[in-house]
Design a protein around this motif. Structure first.
Motif, PDB file in Angstrom:
ATOM      1  N   TYR A 136      -0.893   4.076   6.202  1.00 13.51           N
ATOM      2  CA  TYR A 136      -2.016   3.413   5.529  1.00 13.51           C
ATOM      3  C   TYR A 136      -3.000   2.825   6.540  1.00 13.51           C
ATOM      4  O   TYR A 136      -4.219   3.001   6.415  1.00 13.51           O
ATOM      5  CB  TYR A 136      -1.461   2.330   4.619  1.00 13.51           C
TER       6      TYR A 136
ATOM      7  N   GLY B 119      -5.136   0.643  -2.143  1.00 11.25           N
ATOM      8  CA  GLY B 119      -5.998   0.708  -0.969  1.00 11.25           C
ATOM      9  C   GLY B 119      -6.500   2.110  -0.685  1.00 11.25           C
ATOM     10  O   GLY B 119      -7.674   2.312  -0.355  1.00 11.25           O
TER      11      GLY B 119
ATOM     12  N   SER C 153      -9.153   3.066  -3.067  1.00  9.49           N
ATOM     13  CA  SER C 153     -10.405   2.420  -2.695  1.00  9.49           C
ATOM     14  C   SER C 153     -11.102   3.168  -1.559  1.00  9.49           C
ATOM     15  O   SER C 153     -12.316   3.386  -1.593  1.00  9.49           O
ATOM     16  CB  SER C 153     -10.147   0.973  -2.267  1.00  9.49           C
TER      17      SER C 153
ATOM     18  N   LEU D 128      -9.859  -3.708   0.000  1.00  9.97           N
ATOM     19  CA  LEU D 128      -8.619  -3.525   0.756  1.00  9.97           C
ATOM     20  C   LEU D 128      -7.816  -4.817   0.805  1.00  9.97           C
ATOM     21  O   LEU D 128      -6.575  -4.796   0.721  1.00  9.97           O
ATOM     22  CB  LEU D 128      -8.924  -3.034   2.172  1.00  9.97           C
TER      23      LEU D 128
ATOM     24  N   ALA E  24      -6.200  -5.356  -2.548  1.00 17.33           N
ATOM     25  CA  ALA E  24      -4.990  -4.547  -2.701  1.00 17.33           C
ATOM     26  C   ALA E  24      -3.773  -5.304  -2.172  1.00 17.33           C
ATOM     27  O   ALA E  24      -2.686  -5.268  -2.774  1.00 17.33           O
ATOM     28  CB  ALA E  24      -5.153  -3.215  -1.964  1.00 17.33           C
TER      29      ALA E  24
END
Length: 480
Positions: free
Chosen positions: A26, A158, A161, A171, A174
């Motif tokens: 991520y 995230g 998004s 973010l 999230a």
């Protein structure tokens, strides 16, 4: 008891591995899609609020875990009073942090990110208190599941998004969604499994005693937050967001592995507390083996990442983060000190030597801040990495010294293990460097691990008894 420690460690480690794998992917996605400077802003906002998070908890969670592990009947008293007083502490801390970020003169986007991150900070503090009840009960499987589900929520929201509309505030939101899940989930478990929920209670006589016990933990917490995140703040002020972005890669990759000692200590700490009270011989044995295991696990990570730093950074983050390579090669060796210090710190805290641990952390903070003030203006991210390596090494060495002084364990098996693991790690690194241009770095990871453990076995840094003990603890189904 040893089996319970291993099982708790296994559950939390398994969840943490899943969480860290998702978090690694991520963060790499964030870095690639938002660029160096926005990555720096994102990391800075989280670093800034993390420094303030200790003032919400003030060491109370450590006291809750330690005291409830010794006496389960105290659970409602600690839970209710800590929950109630934290409501005031969270509000006050958030207000002070908001004022400070405005005084420092950051741009509007960074300030907004900090505001949102403060909400995450408050939510995290409360769910850690609630999970602390289960840690005191030596039940970590619930927290393990919560950690993994939370990360799925964060990564899912995230990533969506990033693909739909690249927005740093979203973010952060999230992260907030994941923290709110934790609170709902653990409150449900408290009610269903423990038959309790936090309620309003302010017993000021009880709280005065609790804060007195918590003070060394709080001071230690302030110290660790400052020396862990002050480098990012200084980089942002002295060099700019881009340097924070480059340094964040080295920082994230290094501390991604911190979940291993954290998961281990989550189970180790209450066990050491109990052994200190009832069985000193088991205390020393459990501690010594813990340090040996942490050393044996951390060294191949350090040497492996050092040898493959350039391949890792370019492959996952792209050429824009080339300046992250050297800071990573330096900072990664902080892991050895961190892995060793976790059981050392747990020993001192469990044995009512939290004041000593606090003093060590204060000294570490002073050293770290001073080194950052000297080195960051000259060497930027590299200077921050050097500061971290020196200060964390001091912390581990000082902890071992005072642990031996107060508890009386032998240094011989510990230092013997250190020498053998370093030698094994060095041989592994030489092999990786020799083959780095011939084989893909992904293939070199398992190859390096095989070389490391083979050499470690040859030099008797890890013998049959060690393997038998750890596998027996993890997989003996007859153990409770």
């Amino acid at each position: 008891m040893a089996a319970n420690l291993a099982k708790n460690t296994f559950y939390l480690t398994l969840a943490a591995i899943g969480q860290k794998v998702l978090a690694f992917i991520y963060f790499a996605l964030i870095a690639r899609m938002v660029g160096v400077e926005w990555t720096g802003k994102y990391f800075l906002a989280l670093s800034f609020t993390t420094i303030f998070s200790i003032f919400v908890d003030f060491g109370l969670n450590s006291v809750l875990i330690r005291e409830t592990a010794r006496d389960h009947s105290l659970i409602p008293k600690y839970l209710n009073n800590i929950f109630s007083i934290k409501l005031f502490m969270a509000a006050a801390t958030a207000i002070v942090a908001a004022v400070v970020i405005n005084i420092m003169g950051y741009d509007s986007l960074t300030t907004l990110l900090v505001y949102l991150a403060l909400l995450v900070m408050v939510a995290d503090s409360f769910h850690m208190t609630f999970y602390g009840i289960f840690r005191g009960l030596k039940i970590l499987s619930y927290e393990a599941l919560g950690i993994f589900i939370c990360e799925i929520i964060i990564v899912g929201l995230g990533t969506a998004s990033l693909l739909i509309h690249r927005s740093l505030p979203i973010l952060i939101l999230a992260l907030l969604a994941g923290s709110l899940f934790h609170i709902i989930y653990v409150l449900f478990l408290l009610k269903k499994r423990a038959g309790i929920l936090p309620r309003w209670e302010l017993d000021f006589t009880f709280l005065r005693k609790t804060f007195k016990i918590a003070l060394p933990f709080a001071i230690a917490g302030v110290s660790v937050k400052i020396y862990s995140y002050i480098d990012s703040i200084l980089l942002s002020l002295l060099a700019g967001d881009a340097y924070v972005g480059w340094y964040s890669i080295a920082y994230k990759l290094t501390y991604a592995f911190q979940f291993i000692p954290m998961a281990f200590v989550a189970g180790l700490y209450p066990v050491l507390s109990e052994h200190w009270k009832f069985n000193r011989e088991k205390l020393i044995h459990t501690f010594t083996q813990s340090v040996r295991y942490m050393s044996a696990i951390s060294i191949p990570i350090c040497f492996g990442v050092w040898a493959l730093a350039d391949k890792i950074v370019i492959a996952f983050y792209g050429p824009d983060f080339f300046n992250s390579i050297l800071p990573l090669q330096i900072l990664i060796f902080v892991l050895f000190a961190i892995f060793v210090d976790f059981p050392v710190g747990s020993l001192l805290n469990a044995c009512d030597r939290q004041t000593t641990k606090t003093a060590i952390m204060i000294a570490t903070m002073v050293i770290n801040v001073a080194l950052n003030a000297i080195l960051v203006p000259r060497f930027f991210a590299v200077g921050a990495a050097i500061s971290g390596l020196i200060s964390f090494t001091f912390m581990a060495v000082a902890g071992i010294y005072y642990g031996k002084k107060y508890i009386g364990f032998s240094l011989r098996p510990i230092f013997s293990c250190f020498i053998k693991t370093f030698l094994s790690g060095l041989v592994m690194a030489i092999v990786i460097l020799a083959l780095k241009e011939q084989l893909h770095f992904i293939l070199l990871v398992p190859l390096g691990a095989i070389v490391y453990f083979l050499v470690l076995y040859i030099v008797r840094g890890w013998d049959k008894n060690d393997v038998k003990e750890i596998t027996g603890l993890l997989f003996n189904k007859n153990n409770p």
